[in-house]
Design a protein around this motif. Sequence first.
Motif, PDB file in Angstrom:
ATOM      1  N   VAL A  22       0.837  -1.201   0.000  1.00  0.00           N
ATOM      2  CA  VAL A  22       0.000   0.000   0.000  1.00  0.00           C
ATOM      3  C   VAL A  22       0.871   1.249   0.000  1.00  0.00           C
ATOM      4  N   VAL A  23       0.444   2.260  -0.753  1.00  0.00           N
ATOM      5  CA  VAL A  23       1.116   3.562  -0.806  1.00  0.00           C
ATOM      6  C   VAL A  23       0.081   4.625  -0.472  1.00  0.00           C
ATOM      7  N   ALA A  24       0.470   5.615   0.341  1.00  0.00           N
ATOM      8  CA  ALA A  24      -0.446   6.682   0.738  1.00  0.00           C
ATOM      9  C   ALA A  24      -0.533   7.751  -0.346  1.00  0.00           C
ATOM     10  N   LYS A  25      -1.755   8.175  -0.638  1.00  0.00           N
ATOM     11  CA  LYS A  25      -1.963   9.255  -1.601  1.00  0.00           C
ATOM     12  C   LYS A  25      -2.223  10.584  -0.900  1.00  0.00           C
ATOM     13  N   SER A  26      -2.887  10.559   0.256  1.00  0.00           N
ATOM     14  CA  SER A  26      -3.175  11.791   0.987  1.00  0.00           C
ATOM     15  C   SER A  26      -2.266  11.899   2.206  1.00  0.00           C
ATOM     16  N   GLU A  27      -2.128  13.129   2.719  1.00  0.00           N
ATOM     17  CA  GLU A  27      -1.253  13.337   3.874  1.00  0.00           C
ATOM     18  C   GLU A  27      -1.812  12.649   5.120  1.00  0.00           C
ATOM     19  N   VAL A  28      -3.139  12.682   5.286  1.00  0.00           N
ATOM     20  CA  VAL A  28      -3.722  12.030   6.456  1.00  0.00           C
ATOM     21  C   VAL A  28      -3.529  10.522   6.380  1.00  0.00           C
ATOM     22  N   ALA A  29      -3.618   9.962   5.178  1.00  0.00           N
ATOM     23  CA  ALA A  29      -3.392   8.521   5.022  1.00  0.00           C
ATOM     24  C   ALA A  29      -1.944   8.176   5.348  1.00  0.00           C
ATOM     25  N   TYR A  30      -1.020   9.022   4.928  1.00  0.00           N
ATOM     26  CA  TYR A  30       0.400   8.771   5.201  1.00  0.00           C
ATOM     27  C   TYR A  30       0.648   8.694   6.708  1.00  0.00           C
ATOM     28  N   SER A  31       0.186   9.704   7.443  1.00  0.00           N
ATOM     29  CA  SER A  31       0.482   9.737   8.874  1.00  0.00           C
ATOM     30  C   SER A  31      -0.204   8.597   9.623  1.00  0.00           C
ATOM     31  N   ARG A  32      -1.457   8.289   9.244  1.00  0.00           N
ATOM     32  CA  ARG A  32      -2.178   7.233   9.965  1.00  0.00           C
ATOM     33  C   ARG A  32      -1.654   5.845   9.618  1.00  0.00           C
ATOM     34  N   LEU A  33      -1.276   5.621   8.363  1.00  0.00           N
ATOM     35  CA  LEU A  33      -0.722   4.319   7.997  1.00  0.00           C
ATOM     36  C   LEU A  33       0.668   4.121   8.593  1.00  0.00           C
ATOM     37  N   LYS A  34       1.486   5.171   8.617  1.00  0.00           N
ATOM     38  CA  LYS A  34       2.803   5.064   9.258  1.00  0.00           C
ATOM     39  C   LYS A  34       2.631   4.650  10.720  1.00  0.00           C
ATOM     40  N   ARG A  35       1.650   5.264  11.382  1.00  0.00           N
ATOM     41  CA  ARG A  35       1.414   4.926  12.784  1.00  0.00           C
ATOM     42  C   ARG A  35       0.926   3.485  12.911  1.00  0.00           C
ATOM     43  N   ALA A  36       0.050   3.061  12.000  1.00  0.00           N
ATOM     44  CA  ALA A  36      -0.481   1.693  12.061  1.00  0.00           C
ATOM     45  C   ALA A  36       0.627   0.659  11.890  1.00  0.00           C
ATOM     46  N   PHE A  37       1.549   0.910  10.966  1.00  0.00           N
ATOM     47  CA  PHE A  37       2.662  -0.027  10.789  1.00  0.00           C
ATOM     48  C   PHE A  37       3.570  -0.015  12.015  1.00  0.00           C
ATOM     49  N   LYS A  38       3.805   1.173  12.573  1.00  0.00           N
ATOM     50  CA  LYS A  38       4.667   1.269  13.750  1.00  0.00           C
ATOM     51  C   LYS A  38       4.040   0.560  14.950  1.00  0.00           C
ATOM     52  N   GLU A  39       2.724   0.686  15.081  1.00  0.00           N
ATOM     53  CA  GLU A  39       2.033   0.092  16.228  1.00  0.00           C
ATOM     54  C   GLU A  39       1.631  -1.363  15.970  1.00  0.00           C
ATOM     55  N   ARG A  40       1.977  -1.877  14.783  1.00  0.00           N
ATOM     56  CA  ARG A  40       1.777  -3.285  14.430  1.00  0.00           C
ATOM     57  C   ARG A  40       0.313  -3.689  14.392  1.00  0.00           C
ATOM     58  N   THR A  41      -0.530  -2.766  13.936  1.00  0.00           N
ATOM     59  CA  THR A  41      -1.952  -3.097  13.797  1.00  0.00           C
ATOM     60  C   THR A  41      -2.273  -3.530  12.368  1.00  0.00           C
TER      61      THR A  41
END
Length: 309
Positions: free
Chosen positions: A148-167
């Motif tokens: 998955v690649v983020a297209k919007s800024e909000v998607a980028y920040s939330r997906l980065k957090r999701a990967f970091k938090e292992r969800t």
Amino acid sequence: MADMRSLPVPDGLEGERVDAALARLFGLSRSRAAEIIAAGDVLLDGGTVAKSDRVHGGAWLEVTLPPPPTAPAPVAEPIPGMAVLYEDDDIVVVDKPTGVAAHPTTGWNGPTVLGGLLGAGHTVATSGAAERQGIVHRLDANTTGAMVVAKSEVAYSRLKRAFKERTVDKRYQALVQGHPDPFRGTIDAPIDRHPSGDGRFAVVAGGKPSVTHYDTVEAYRAATLLDIDLETGRTHQIRVHMSAVRHPCAGDLAYGADPTLAARLGLRRQWLHAARLGFEHPTTGERVEFVSPYPDDLARALEIIQAES
């Protein structure tokens, strides 16, 4: 600009070679550390050193680190065979083919997911370093599957957090040599750069905590198909962990796979595929899951293994 560092040698590095100590302390490859030592940019208790000299806990280390090399900008050009599994205003999920890196890095001149998306007219988030815009996780260049690649800024920040938090649910399938015992288990072993400095990684005392869960899908005469759940996401993690338990991915010659078996299966890379990717959509909150079918080379290799069993 060069980076000057002065620090005592940690007691845990007592007796290590200078090049190995530098690699551990600053995240360098052994070859890069040796270059810095050869340039006279490393002092130990005020004196110059050779790469094979040994360090002692408490000795004073002074290092001039050169500026990190600048990664090239992504080359925007469509990539044949890189299918889009899903796209909306916030994310794009691709089926990454082999021979394609996630984003440009120093030393990689081949195609990238980022360049392929830009070349096909897709927009990506502008957060992060220019050469990694929109990239929230990576697959090795020769590992295929859903990304998955983020297209919007909000998607980028939330997906980065999701990967970091292992969800994020990242499920891989791997065809490994032999038969892991037990058939279902967990490999919990720290990973860091291989001491050789040749770009590989290895299980290393003091490395980054790394946890791989695996379950047998099917056992064949010469190999086993595994379903793998990554608790952490270290570089080359599955390849390193399976090699460490003496069941390397078929075709993975860099990590000890049998070249005769690889040739018989027609494999020119590791049999490793990111089969499923599930996460909470960054803006709708809905749980989404994407599935990537086996690419042709892995499917053919599996058919050969099945026919022989």
